[in-house]
Structure formats: structure tokens, C-alpha cells
Design a protein around this motif. Structure first.
Motif, PDB file in Angstrom:
ATOM      1  N   UNK A   1       0.829  -1.208   0.000  1.00 31.51           N
ATOM      2  CA  UNK A   1       0.000   0.000   0.000  1.00 31.51           C
ATOM      3  C   UNK A   1       0.862   1.256   0.000  1.00 31.51           C
ATOM      4  N   UNK A   2       0.262   2.334  -0.493  1.00 30.87           N
ATOM      5  CA  UNK A   2       0.830   3.668  -0.363  1.00 30.87           C
ATOM      6  C   UNK A   2       0.468   4.133   1.042  1.00 30.87           C
ATOM      7  N   UNK A   3       1.453   4.176   1.924  1.00 29.88           N
ATOM      8  CA  UNK A   3       1.253   4.415   3.352  1.00 29.88           C
ATOM      9  C   UNK A   3       1.516   5.877   3.671  1.00 29.88           C
ATOM     10  N   UNK A   4       0.502   6.566   4.182  1.00 30.55           N
ATOM     11  CA  UNK A   4       0.597   8.001   4.459  1.00 30.55           C
ATOM     12  C   UNK A   4       0.738   8.211   5.967  1.00 30.55           C
ATOM     13  N   UNK A   5       1.853   8.813   6.358  1.00 29.85           N
ATOM     14  CA  UNK A   5       2.139   9.093   7.764  1.00 29.85           C
ATOM     15  C   UNK A   5       1.222  10.196   8.291  1.00 29.85           C
ATOM     16  N   UNK A   6       0.806  10.074   9.546  1.00 34.58           N
ATOM     17  CA  UNK A   6      -0.128  11.032  10.138  1.00 34.58           C
ATOM     18  C   UNK A   6       0.519  12.384  10.408  1.00 34.58           C
ATOM     19  N   UNK A   7       1.734  12.396  10.920  1.00 32.23           N
ATOM     20  CA  UNK A   7       2.342  13.642  11.385  1.00 32.23           C
ATOM     21  C   UNK A   7       2.699  14.601  10.259  1.00 32.23           C
ATOM     22  N   UNK A   8       3.229  14.069   9.135  1.00 37.00           N
ATOM     23  CA  UNK A   8       3.710  14.961   8.073  1.00 37.00           C
ATOM     24  C   UNK A   8       3.154  14.644   6.690  1.00 37.00           C
ATOM     25  N   UNK A   9       2.278  13.654   6.581  1.00 34.16           N
ATOM     26  CA  UNK A   9       1.655  13.218   5.326  1.00 34.16           C
ATOM     27  C   UNK A   9       2.670  12.708   4.302  1.00 34.16           C
ATOM     28  N   UNK A  10       3.862  12.321   4.759  1.00 34.63           N
ATOM     29  CA  UNK A  10       4.813  11.700   3.841  1.00 34.63           C
ATOM     30  C   UNK A  10       4.252  10.341   3.406  1.00 34.63           C
ATOM     31  N   UNK A  11       4.627   9.901   2.210  1.00 33.57           N
ATOM     32  CA  UNK A  11       4.077   8.669   1.633  1.00 33.57           C
ATOM     33  C   UNK A  11       5.216   7.697   1.354  1.00 33.57           C
ATOM     34  N   UNK A  12       5.065   6.499   1.856  1.00 39.06           N
ATOM     35  CA  UNK A  12       6.058   5.463   1.633  1.00 39.06           C
ATOM     36  C   UNK A  12       5.340   4.173   1.255  1.00 39.06           C
ATOM     37  N   UNK A  13       6.098   3.211   0.792  1.00 40.81           N
ATOM     38  CA  UNK A  13       5.541   1.901   0.466  1.00 40.81           C
ATOM     39  C   UNK A  13       5.473   1.070   1.746  1.00 40.81           C
ATOM     40  N   UNK A  14       4.345   0.394   1.943  1.00 36.96           N
ATOM     41  CA  UNK A  14       4.204  -0.518   3.082  1.00 36.96           C
ATOM     42  C   UNK A  14       3.792  -1.883   2.544  1.00 36.96           C
ATOM     43  N   UNK A  15       4.706  -2.842   2.656  1.00 40.23           N
ATOM     44  CA  UNK A  15       4.375  -4.212   2.277  1.00 40.23           C
ATOM     45  C   UNK A  15       3.615  -4.846   3.429  1.00 40.23           C
ATOM     46  N   UNK A  16       2.499  -5.496   3.094  1.00 40.55           N
ATOM     47  CA  UNK A  16       1.652  -6.113   4.109  1.00 40.55           C
ATOM     48  C   UNK A  16       0.935  -7.308   3.504  1.00 40.55           C
ATOM     49  N   UNK A  17       0.437  -8.181   4.366  1.00 44.45           N
ATOM     50  CA  UNK A  17      -0.308  -9.351   3.911  1.00 44.45           C
ATOM     51  C   UNK A  17      -1.585  -9.507   4.724  1.00 44.45           C
ATOM     52  N   UNK A  18      -2.576 -10.128   4.086  1.00 46.41           N
ATOM     53  CA  UNK A  18      -3.847 -10.451   4.727  1.00 46.41           C
ATOM     54  C   UNK A  18      -4.163 -11.915   4.427  1.00 46.41           C
TER      55      UNK A  18
END
Length: 195
Positions: free
Chosen positions: A134-151
Motif C-alpha cells: 500500500x501507499x502508506x501516508x504518515x499522520x504527522x507529516x503526510x509523507x508517503x512510503x511503500x508498506x508491504x503487508x499481507x492479509x
């Protein structure tokens, strides 16, 4: 796995990792071929307060189309606009972001609701497991990074939907409980649904 339509509104109380609240409103997209989600989260986390407002447009399969996010904290006000082509290519504030290639969902650090997006989009069968970067958006500064995750879909003895969730970058895994609309009911250590 089929899901019913989401309710018009939902809310979560954030707990343990932070104190706060999230309120979300769901409506059909004006074009009639997807969903528009408006939400707001306020929180106190590690002595820092923040507010994140968001509007996310989803297609009929709940894949992210666009997200407009604004955040406020003692550091000031920030905004970001995120656009995806639906094939895993992203732009952040108009700049192509190749580090997000292959992501299909947006995941807001501030939000319990965004964990519904991959679950609804993937529609896993019992026992199925899938990667959901997912495109992961940080709460404090709205920076966007990749977050690998599984379900992985598992069922409890009562037949309730549970998903084994893992985000290896954070060394985090837990069992998420969902309702019949595919919304998180219990996110251990993060949030619990209150309506």
C-alpha cells in the motif's frame, strides 16, 4: 467473499497506541461506479496531537483512484493529493512515484477504515493469503512510503471474518476482526469500532 454495502457512517475509538477518534462517511461516487469516503481522525500520540482529514475515491472493486489528505499539527498545516491509474502506478502531488509501483491501496497511518480497502478489493476465500502493498501516508507529516503487508482470511468458531494481518517493516502482526461490510471491528492495540 461478498460484502454488503458500507453504512452511511462509521466511527472508531483509537486506543493504546494513541488516544483519539475517527469518523467516516460513505457515499456512492457521483458517477455511480464506485465510492467516495470522507473521514477525519484526531489523536494524541507520543505527546503529539494531530488531525487528518481525507477524501478517498474508490472504484467498484474498492481499489483506490484518488486521495486528498490534509493534516494539522503544532508544526502547521499540510496537504497532499494522490492519484493512481488503477494498475499500480502512482503520483503524489503530480510527481510520479515509482517507489509505489505495484501498490493498489492507500493506507493512512491515522485510519482504521483504510484496512477495509485491501480486504474488500481482494475478496479472499477462507484460508487464502495475499500480499497487499500500500501507499502508506504518515499522520504527522503526510509523507508517503511503500508498506508491504499481507492479509489471510480465517474464520473463528462462530464463522466471523478474521484476517491475519502482517506489516513486516514494523515487525507487526495481529488478527483483525471485520463486519459483513468489510470494515474493521477490532484492530488490536490500535482501534475499536464504536458505531
Amino acid at each position: 467473499m461478498d460484502f454488503r454495502d458500507p453504512p452511511k457512517a462509521a466511527a472508531w475509538q483509537h486506543m493504546k497506541a494513541r488516544s483519539g477518534f475517527e469518523v467516516v462517511y460513505f457515499q456512492h461516487a457521483p458517477s455511480g461506479d464506485g465510492w467516495r469516503v470522507h473521514g477525519c481522525t484526531t489523536a494524541l500520540e507520543d505527546g503529539t496531537t494531530w488531525i487528518v482529514d481525507y477524501e478517498i475515491e474508490l472504484d467498484t472493486d474498492w481499489a483506490t483512484r484518488t486521495a486528498h489528505i490534509s493534516g494539522r499539527s503544532a508544526a502547521g498545516h499540510r496537504t497532499t493529493s494522490i492519484l493512481t491509474d488503477g494498475s499500480g502506478h502512482w503520483q503524489i502531488d503530480g510527481v510520479v512515484s515509482t517507489h509505489l509501483d505495484g501498490c493498489r491501496d492507500i493506507d493512512l497511518e491515522s485510519s482504521a477504515m483504510t484496512n477495509a480497502l485491501p480486504v474488500r478489493r481482494l475478496r479472499l476465500a477462507d484460508g487464502d493469503r495475499a500480499d497487499a502493498p500500500a501507499a502508506y501516508v504518515r499522520a504527522a507529516d503526510l509523507s508517503v512510503e511503500r508498506l508491504d503487508q499481507t492479509y489471510e482470511l480465517v474464520r473463528d468458531k462462530a464463522g466471523q471474518q478474521r484476517y491475519e494481518y502482517a506489516a513486516p517493516a514494523f515487525g507487526f502482526n495481529c488478527r483483525l476482526a471485520y463486519d459483513s461490510a468489510g470494515l474493521v471491528r477490532d484492530y488490536p492495540g490500535i482501534a475499536i469500532r464504536v458505531t
